[in-house]
Design a protein around this motif. Structure first.
Motif, PDB file in Angstrom:
ATOM      1  N   THR A   1      89.812  53.979  31.535  1.00 19.99           N
ATOM      2  CA  THR A   1      88.852  55.069  31.351  1.00 19.99           C
ATOM      3  C   THR A   1      88.443  55.580  32.720  1.00 19.99           C
ATOM      4  O   THR A   1      88.130  54.793  33.617  1.00 19.99           O
ATOM      5  CB  THR A   1      87.615  54.582  30.580  1.00 19.99           C
ATOM      6  N   ARG A   2      88.460  56.895  32.884  1.00 25.16           N
ATOM      7  CA  ARG A   2      88.020  57.529  34.130  1.00 25.16           C
ATOM      8  C   ARG A   2      86.757  58.336  33.840  1.00 25.16           C
ATOM      9  O   ARG A   2      86.722  59.125  32.899  1.00 25.16           O
ATOM     10  CB  ARG A   2      89.123  58.418  34.702  1.00 25.16           C
ATOM     11  N   ILE A   3      85.722  58.140  34.667  1.00 25.12           N
ATOM     12  CA  ILE A   3      84.424  58.771  34.443  1.00 25.12           C
ATOM     13  C   ILE A   3      84.078  59.628  35.657  1.00 25.12           C
ATOM     14  O   ILE A   3      83.935  59.125  36.769  1.00 25.12           O
ATOM     15  CB  ILE A   3      83.314  57.718  34.227  1.00 25.12           C
TER      16      ILE A   3
ATOM     17  N   ILE B   1      84.600  56.911  38.592  1.00 22.69           N
ATOM     18  CA  ILE B   1      84.568  55.500  38.237  1.00 22.69           C
ATOM     19  C   ILE B   1      85.776  55.205  37.346  1.00 22.69           C
ATOM     20  O   ILE B   1      86.044  55.942  36.396  1.00 22.69           O
ATOM     21  CB  ILE B   1      83.267  55.136  37.503  1.00 22.69           C
ATOM     22  N   LYS B   2      86.489  54.135  37.670  1.00 19.76           N
ATOM     23  CA  LYS B   2      87.634  53.726  36.861  1.00 19.76           C
ATOM     24  C   LYS B   2      87.309  52.389  36.197  1.00 19.76           C
ATOM     25  O   LYS B   2      86.864  51.446  36.850  1.00 19.76           O
ATOM     26  CB  LYS B   2      88.892  53.605  37.720  1.00 19.76           C
ATOM     27  N   VAL B   3      87.516  52.339  34.887  1.00 20.25           N
ATOM     28  CA  VAL B   3      87.232  51.145  34.101  1.00 20.25           C
ATOM     29  C   VAL B   3      88.519  50.694  33.421  1.00 20.25           C
ATOM     30  O   VAL B   3      89.193  51.500  32.759  1.00 20.25           O
ATOM     31  CB  VAL B   3      86.163  51.415  33.021  1.00 20.25           C
ATOM     32  N   ILE B   4      88.874  49.432  33.578  1.00 20.92           N
ATOM     33  CA  ILE B   4      90.013  48.862  32.867  1.00 20.92           C
ATOM     34  C   ILE B   4      89.447  48.038  31.709  1.00 20.92           C
ATOM     35  O   ILE B   4      88.917  46.947  31.906  1.00 20.92           O
ATOM     36  CB  ILE B   4      90.892  47.982  33.785  1.00 20.92           C
TER      37      ILE B   4
ATOM     38  N   HIS C   1      89.197  60.012  29.467  1.00 20.67           N
ATOM     39  CA  HIS C   1      88.605  60.682  30.626  1.00 20.67           C
ATOM     40  C   HIS C   1      87.280  61.273  30.175  1.00 20.67           C
ATOM     41  O   HIS C   1      87.238  62.100  29.266  1.00 20.67           O
ATOM     42  CB  HIS C   1      89.528  61.786  31.154  1.00 20.67           C
ATOM     43  N   VAL C   2      86.180  60.853  30.806  1.00 21.46           N
ATOM     44  CA  VAL C   2      84.845  61.298  30.421  1.00 21.46           C
ATOM     45  C   VAL C   2      84.228  62.096  31.566  1.00 21.46           C
ATOM     46  O   VAL C   2      84.136  61.608  32.696  1.00 21.46           O
ATOM     47  CB  VAL C   2      83.927  60.105  30.084  1.00 21.46           C
TER      48      VAL C   2
END
Length: 434
Positions: A39-41, A71-74, A227-228
């Motif tokens: 997820t990319r924020i 921000i990158k979330v795995i 992508h948010v």
């Protein structure tokens, strides 16, 4: 301790891009953590409250990193968190605490958690009660306060819950537990509260239905990373809206503000007070966005009732300041929820604005604000206090723009909870026009 600035006679001018929405930033981290994949924020709010949520997930083993302004979330899914080696620190973040009580209520290990002095005074009964009906288990301090423990649990059951008071945080906690529960979870709202959780669940591929205040979820098989784009926070923008309205000779443009229909109560209430607020919609694949233009103008007093509160509860302190400058009285009722925010915001609003000569009567569920008051430091100088509450601190800074005399603010660090650069952005609107 800092000296607050009075606005120049030329007023406030310019374009401001306020930070990303706090509510949406929290939820983007949460859904990114429980989804599969990346997820990319963008436009993420780097504030104290939201960073608490980020820290919690890192301690649960989720990889979260910053790449430029993104921000990158795995994600790890809902059942692959690792047990932290110490208690989870929620700081002053009520959103982190309440939503995570639902999201983490089906984990195979105990999760001790605690907050700062202010958060530890905020009751958790309204969240713990319905979650307990779902078989969530908590060990909380007497009368449902922090510190406490989210107890290990492998069985959640869906419920039908009729919300006694409109609260997006309570609703979201139930829904976040509901996506892990056996059977159907139904939340019934008499008055709509902000719907960011519902929207984001859909964005991440979840299944949720809403129909005339009835919200239904089932156990979710798999969510997918997204992508948010986090819109600019309307609660933060509200301070500049009111600043532009009540400071003579002003015109401000607020860029890319989130105008989710469940969040625009502050605009609707200001319009009822007579404000002409221009919205310039912008294309968006997620939450609705608009540039907002405000100019200084006269306001009038209105009645703000329980029906108005859910979509403007965080903006009531700055609306109270606007009401001191309106013609006639403004009556706020049905707002008892203000008593259990970061501070008792009915008491702290009245305490601080009264120091500047405002005429406000306290009521158990609100206040009566007698408008048309010239604000001034009654002894030539006055010391205001944030009381550790970011929104009270920012309200005080806006009040100082139009107050006569020297105004000092203590506890200014509290503003970093939602808007770390607030004073710098406010100062940028006071440059003389060329």
């Amino acid at each position: 301790m800092i000296k607050l600035i009075k606005a120049p006679k030329s007023g406030l001018h310019g374009e401001i891009t306020v930070p990303g929405d706090k509510s949406i930033s929290h939820r983007a981290l949460m859904f990114g953590a429980i989804a599969n994949g990346e997820t990319r924020i963008d436009n993420f709010l780097m504030s104290d409250d939201v960073l608490r949520t980020m820290t919690v997930f890192r301690e649960l083993g989720v990889n979260m990193s910053q790449v430029g302004s993104q921000i990158k979330v795995i994600g790890k899914g809902l059942d692959k968190f690792t047990k932290p080696d110490h208690s989870l620190n929620m700081g002053n973040s009520g959103t982190s605490t309440r939503l995570l009580m639902g999201l983490l209520s089906k984990q195979p290990f105990d999760l001790p958690f605690f907050g700062d002095e202010s958060l530890s005074k905020r009751p958790l009964r309204r969240v713990a009660g319905p979650l307990a009906l779902m078989n969530a288990k908590f060990d909380l301090a007497a009368d449902n306060f922090l510190p406490g423990t989210i107890l290990a649990n492998n069985n959640l059951q869906g419920i039908t819950y009729d919300m006694p008071v409109a609260s997006a945080q309570v609703k979201s906690a139930i829904l976040l537990a509901g996506i892990q529960a056996e059977g159907e979870t139904i939340v019934i709202e008499k008055r709509p509260s902000r719907d960011h959780t519902e929207r984001m669940l859909r964005q991440f591929g979840g299944d949720i239905t809403t129909n005339n205040g009835i919200i239904t979820v089932h156990q979710q098989r798999q969510l997918r990373g997204q992508h948010v784009l986090v819109p600019s926070d309307i609660s933060s923008a509200a301070f500049f809206m009111v600043a532009g309205l009540i400071t003579p000779n002003s015109e401000l443009t607020l860029k890319k503000v989130g105008v989710n229909p469940t969040r625009v109560g502050v605009i609707k209430l200001l319009e009822r007070m007579g404000a002409n607020i221009k919205q310039e919609p912008m294309p968006s694949n997620g939450e609705a966005l608009a540039d907002i233009v405000v100019k200084s103008q006269s306001l009038r007093g209105i009645n703000i009732t329980a029906d108005d509160i859910p979509s403007a509860v965080d903006e009531l302190p700055i609306l109270a300041l606007a009401a001191t400058q309106a013609l006639g009285d403004t009556v706020i009722s049905g707002a008892a929820e203000l008593r259990v925010k970061e501070t008792d915001r009915i008491a702290t609003v009245i305490t601080e604005l009264t120091k500047l000569g405002a005429n406000i009567e306290e009521r158990q569920d609100g206040m009566v604000i007698h408008g048309g008051t010239t604000l001034r430091a009654l002894q030539g100088s006055v010391m205001l206090d944030s009381h550790g509450d970011h929104r009270i601190g920012m309200m005080n800074a806006i009040a100082a723009l139009i107050a006569e005399g020297n105004v000092i603010l203590t506890g200014e660090d509290a503003m970093s909870v939602s808007y770390p650069g607030f004073l710098a952005d406010l100062a940028s609107t006071m440059r003389e026009k060329l």
